[in-house]
Design a protein around this motif. Structure first.
Motif, PDB file in Angstrom:
ATOM      1  N   GLY A  54      40.296 -66.067  35.144  1.00 45.51           N
ATOM      2  CA  GLY A  54      39.331 -65.293  34.971  1.00 45.51           C
ATOM      3  C   GLY A  54      38.373 -65.170  35.614  1.00 45.51           C
ATOM      4  O   GLY A  54      37.279 -64.109  35.603  1.00 45.51           O
ATOM      5  N   THR A  55      37.957 -65.956  36.755  1.00 48.74           N
ATOM      6  CA  THR A  55      36.918 -66.239  37.559  1.00 48.74           C
ATOM      7  C   THR A  55      37.370 -65.420  38.878  1.00 48.74           C
ATOM      8  O   THR A  55      38.148 -65.707  39.625  1.00 48.74           O
ATOM      9  CB  THR A  55      36.577 -67.550  37.858  1.00 48.74           C
ATOM     10  N   LYS A  56      36.350 -64.469  39.265  1.00 51.35           N
ATOM     11  CA  LYS A  56      36.628 -63.773  40.487  1.00 51.35           C
ATOM     12  C   LYS A  56      36.753 -64.681  41.789  1.00 51.35           C
ATOM     13  O   LYS A  56      37.557 -64.338  42.599  1.00 51.35           O
ATOM     14  CB  LYS A  56      35.417 -62.659  40.546  1.00 51.35           C
ATOM     15  N   SER A  57      36.043 -65.513  42.002  1.00 55.18           N
ATOM     16  CA  SER A  57      35.887 -66.445  43.047  1.00 55.18           C
ATOM     17  C   SER A  57      36.995 -67.409  42.996  1.00 55.18           C
ATOM     18  O   SER A  57      37.166 -67.952  44.160  1.00 55.18           O
ATOM     19  CB  SER A  57      34.653 -67.064  43.349  1.00 55.18           C
ATOM     20  N   GLN A  58      37.704 -67.346  42.011  1.00 53.45           N
ATOM     21  CA  GLN A  58      38.849 -68.498  42.067  1.00 53.45           C
ATOM     22  C   GLN A  58      40.148 -67.751  42.048  1.00 53.45           C
ATOM     23  O   GLN A  58      40.387 -67.182  43.057  1.00 53.45           O
ATOM     24  CB  GLN A  58      38.662 -69.443  40.604  1.00 53.45           C
ATOM     25  N   GLY A  59      40.855 -67.877  40.744  1.00 52.94           N
ATOM     26  CA  GLY A  59      42.323 -67.187  40.883  1.00 52.94           C
ATOM     27  C   GLY A  59      42.210 -65.603  40.690  1.00 52.94           C
ATOM     28  O   GLY A  59      43.065 -65.094  41.481  1.00 52.94           O
ATOM     29  N   ASN A  60      41.269 -65.394  40.049  1.00 54.07           N
ATOM     30  CA  ASN A  60      40.844 -63.787  39.911  1.00 54.07           C
ATOM     31  C   ASN A  60      42.281 -62.993  39.516  1.00 54.07           C
ATOM     32  O   ASN A  60      42.293 -61.965  39.953  1.00 54.07           O
ATOM     33  CB  ASN A  60      40.263 -63.314  41.167  1.00 54.07           C
ATOM     34  N   CYS A  61      43.211 -63.850  38.585  1.00 53.97           N
ATOM     35  CA  CYS A  61      44.237 -63.291  38.350  1.00 53.97           C
ATOM     36  C   CYS A  61      44.114 -61.902  37.625  1.00 53.97           C
ATOM     37  O   CYS A  61      45.064 -60.875  37.632  1.00 53.97           O
ATOM     38  CB  CYS A  61      45.217 -63.987  37.360  1.00 53.97           C
ATOM     39  N   ILE A  62      43.076 -61.746  36.921  1.00 52.60           N
ATOM     40  CA  ILE A  62      43.056 -60.571  36.049  1.00 52.60           C
ATOM     41  C   ILE A  62      42.516 -59.108  36.705  1.00 52.60           C
ATOM     42  O   ILE A  62      42.616 -58.274  36.432  1.00 52.60           O
ATOM     43  CB  ILE A  62      41.928 -60.490  34.943  1.00 52.60           C
ATOM     44  N   ALA A  63      42.357 -59.384  38.079  1.00 48.63           N
ATOM     45  CA  ALA A  63      41.885 -58.331  38.947  1.00 48.63           C
ATOM     46  C   ALA A  63      43.119 -57.464  39.237  1.00 48.63           C
ATOM     47  O   ALA A  63      43.306 -56.309  39.327  1.00 48.63           O
ATOM     48  CB  ALA A  63      41.655 -58.832  40.252  1.00 48.63           C
ATOM     49  N   CYS A  64      44.410 -58.161  38.925  1.00 48.49           N
ATOM     50  CA  CYS A  64      45.788 -57.351  39.123  1.00 48.49           C
ATOM     51  C   CYS A  64      46.658 -57.458  37.749  1.00 48.49           C
ATOM     52  O   CYS A  64      47.416 -56.610  37.686  1.00 48.49           O
ATOM     53  CB  CYS A  64      46.643 -57.882  40.130  1.00 48.49           C
ATOM     54  N   HIS A  65      46.247 -58.393  36.758  1.00 47.71           N
ATOM     55  CA  HIS A  65      47.106 -58.532  35.762  1.00 47.71           C
ATOM     56  C   HIS A  65      46.388 -58.424  34.484  1.00 47.71           C
ATOM     57  O   HIS A  65      45.225 -58.831  34.213  1.00 47.71           O
ATOM     58  CB  HIS A  65      47.618 -59.964  35.644  1.00 47.71           C
ATOM     59  N   GLN A  66      46.959 -57.793  33.388  1.00 48.07           N
ATOM     60  CA  GLN A  66      46.229 -57.977  31.984  1.00 48.07           C
ATOM     61  C   GLN A  66      46.842 -59.353  31.440  1.00 48.07           C
ATOM     62  O   GLN A  66      47.938 -59.598  31.574  1.00 48.07           O
ATOM     63  CB  GLN A  66      46.839 -56.946  31.307  1.00 48.07           C
ATOM     64  N   ILE A  67      45.834 -59.862  30.822  1.00 46.65           N
ATOM     65  CA  ILE A  67      46.132 -61.155  30.073  1.00 46.65           C
ATOM     66  C   ILE A  67      45.495 -61.057  28.738  1.00 46.65           C
ATOM     67  O   ILE A  67      44.200 -61.182  28.682  1.00 46.65           O
ATOM     68  CB  ILE A  67      45.571 -62.525  30.780  1.00 46.65           C
ATOM     69  N   THR A  68      46.219 -60.753  27.382  1.00 49.11           N
ATOM     70  CA  THR A  68      45.506 -60.829  26.090  1.00 49.11           C
ATOM     71  C   THR A  68      44.642 -61.894  25.814  1.00 49.11           C
ATOM     72  O   THR A  68      43.644 -61.643  25.163  1.00 49.11           O
ATOM     73  CB  THR A  68      46.603 -60.336  25.292  1.00 49.11           C
ATOM     74  N   ALA A  69      45.202 -63.095  26.296  1.00 51.56           N
ATOM     75  CA  ALA A  69      44.473 -64.347  25.808  1.00 51.56           C
ATOM     76  C   ALA A  69      42.917 -64.349  26.404  1.00 51.56           C
ATOM     77  O   ALA A  69      42.219 -65.076  25.905  1.00 51.56           O
ATOM     78  CB  ALA A  69      45.239 -65.600  26.092  1.00 51.56           C
ATOM     79  N   LEU A  70      42.878 -63.384  27.595  1.00 50.53           N
ATOM     80  CA  LEU A  70      41.582 -63.482  28.208  1.00 50.53           C
ATOM     81  C   LEU A  70      40.962 -62.057  27.941  1.00 50.53           C
ATOM     82  O   LEU A  70      39.972 -61.697  28.799  1.00 50.53           O
ATOM     83  CB  LEU A  70      41.741 -63.755  29.664  1.00 50.53           C
ATOM     84  N   ALA A  71      41.161 -61.645  26.829  1.00 52.43           N
ATOM     85  CA  ALA A  71      40.609 -60.115  26.550  1.00 52.43           C
ATOM     86  C   ALA A  71      39.088 -60.263  26.512  1.00 52.43           C
ATOM     87  O   ALA A  71      38.659 -59.201  26.954  1.00 52.43           O
ATOM     88  CB  ALA A  71      41.102 -59.556  25.100  1.00 52.43           C
ATOM     89  N   GLU A  72      38.510 -61.184  26.544  1.00 55.36           N
ATOM     90  CA  GLU A  72      36.937 -61.205  26.465  1.00 55.36           C
ATOM     91  C   GLU A  72      36.395 -61.063  27.858  1.00 55.36           C
ATOM     92  O   GLU A  72      35.146 -60.819  27.872  1.00 55.36           O
ATOM     93  CB  GLU A  72      36.412 -62.484  25.574  1.00 55.36           C
ATOM     94  N   VAL A  73      37.347 -61.236  28.772  1.00 50.39           N
ATOM     95  CA  VAL A  73      36.691 -61.103  29.995  1.00 50.39           C
ATOM     96  C   VAL A  73      37.051 -59.903  30.459  1.00 50.39           C
ATOM     97  O   VAL A  73      38.236 -59.064  30.408  1.00 50.39           O
ATOM     98  CB  VAL A  73      37.567 -62.204  31.236  1.00 50.39           C
ATOM     99  N   PRO A  74      36.041 -59.371  30.987  1.00 52.81           N
ATOM    100  CA  PRO A  74      36.300 -57.388  31.338  1.00 52.81           C
ATOM    101  C   PRO A  74      37.009 -57.146  32.530  1.00 52.81           C
ATOM    102  O   PRO A  74      37.144 -58.090  33.483  1.00 52.81           O
ATOM    103  CB  PRO A  74      34.731 -57.120  31.574  1.00 52.81           C
ATOM    104  N   PHE A  75      37.541 -55.903  32.478  1.00 48.69           N
ATOM    105  CA  PHE A  75      38.150 -55.358  33.762  1.00 48.69           C
ATOM    106  C   PHE A  75      39.393 -55.905  34.080  1.00 48.69           C
ATOM    107  O   PHE A  75      39.470 -56.882  35.364  1.00 48.69           O
ATOM    108  CB  PHE A  75      37.178 -55.234  35.060  1.00 48.69           C
ATOM    109  N   HIS A  76      40.346 -55.639  33.160  1.00 44.61           N
ATOM    110  CA  HIS A  76      41.704 -56.508  33.772  1.00 44.61           C
ATOM    111  C   HIS A  76      42.309 -55.350  34.484  1.00 44.61           C
ATOM    112  O   HIS A  76      42.591 -54.108  34.179  1.00 44.61           O
ATOM    113  CB  HIS A  76      42.705 -56.597  32.530  1.00 44.61           C
ATOM    114  N   GLY A  77      42.714 -55.553  35.739  1.00 43.39           N
ATOM    115  CA  GLY A  77      43.652 -54.524  36.607  1.00 43.39           C
ATOM    116  C   GLY A  77      45.143 -54.389  36.308  1.00 43.39           C
ATOM    117  O   GLY A  77      45.557 -55.153  35.219  1.00 43.39           O
ATOM    118  N   GLU A  78      45.611 -53.289  36.947  1.00 45.50           N
ATOM    119  CA  GLU A  78      46.898 -53.163  36.418  1.00 45.50           C
ATOM    120  C   GLU A  78      48.146 -53.137  37.868  1.00 45.50           C
ATOM    121  O   GLU A  78      49.069 -52.250  37.664  1.00 45.50           O
ATOM    122  CB  GLU A  78      46.929 -51.788  35.767  1.00 45.50           C
ATOM    123  N   ILE A  79      47.655 -53.526  38.623  1.00 48.42           N
ATOM    124  CA  ILE A  79      48.396 -53.651  40.094  1.00 48.42           C
ATOM    125  C   ILE A  79      49.881 -54.591  39.573  1.00 48.42           C
ATOM    126  O   ILE A  79      50.805 -54.058  40.068  1.00 48.42           O
ATOM    127  CB  ILE A  79      47.857 -54.424  41.221  1.00 48.42           C
TER     128      ILE A  79
END
Ligand code: HEC
Length: 158
Positions: A54-79
């Motif tokens: 969930g951290t931009k400078s690290q994996g930043n997986c949510i920039a491209c993927h939705q992960i319900t377990a990380l729903a509290e982290v804003p802005f999940h991408g849909e690539i």
């Protein structure tokens, strides 16, 4: 100068402790892109993996993927596809291969290779637009890869 020598000492201690780590160029993929052997020999920490994902400078997986377990982290991408249930769809070895270099599993994917330092077509120096001045370092460390693998493995269909 003092700070530099402390840093150097920390690196030396660090590299001795990490002697068993698999270097990016030594990772062995099977024909489907899976990596059977742990990169570090130390079990991944799923909680830390969640932070990395969930951290931009690290994996930043949510920039491209939705992960319900990380729903509290804003802005999940849909690539990419939602990673919910990815722990059911993929084995640990397959997840490790995906995190290390997803191109070994999905030819031509947009997903970045998180543990790779060679074979880029035009490597850049981070976001400066210039050629790198030093050896490239992978986006994630070997242990961070193991932590993310452990976290994704916990994402099961309810
Ligand atoms: C730049 C966008 C991008 C980023 C960042 C990214 N991925 Fe992906 N990922 C993709 C795409 C696109 C796919 C679909 C595969 C393809 O290209 O056909 C994918 C596929 C996957 C899959 C397999 C899909 C499934 O069945 O669940 C997993 C697991 C995965 N990614 C995990 C991760 C993890 C964990 C991270 C962070 C360490 C990450 N991805 C970061 C774009 C991305």
């Amino acid at each position: 100068m003092k700070r530099l020598s402390l840093t150097l000492a920390a690196c030396l201690i660090g590299s001795a402790a990490l002697a068993a780590e698999v270097a990016p160029k030594d990772v062995q993929f099977d024909e489907y892109g899976a990596v059977a052997t742990s990169l570090t020999g130390t079990a991944g920490d799923a909680a830390n993996g969640a932070v990395i994902a969930g951290t931009k400078s690290q994996g930043n997986c949510i920039a491209c993927h939705q992960i319900t377990a990380l729903a509290e982290v804003p802005f999940h991408g849909e690539i990419g596809p939602s990673l919910d249930g990815a722990g059911d769809r993929w084995s640990e070895a397959e997840l490790r291969g995906l995190m290390t270099n997803a191109k070994m599993t999905f030819d031509g994917t947009m997903m970045p290779a998180f543990y790779k330092v060679e074979g880029f077509i035009r490597p850049g120096d981070a976001y400066t637009g210039k050629a790198p001045t030093e050896a490239l370092t992978p986006i994630l460390s070997a242990q961070q890869i193991e932590d993310v693998v452990a976290f994704i493995a916990t994402l099961k269909e309810e």
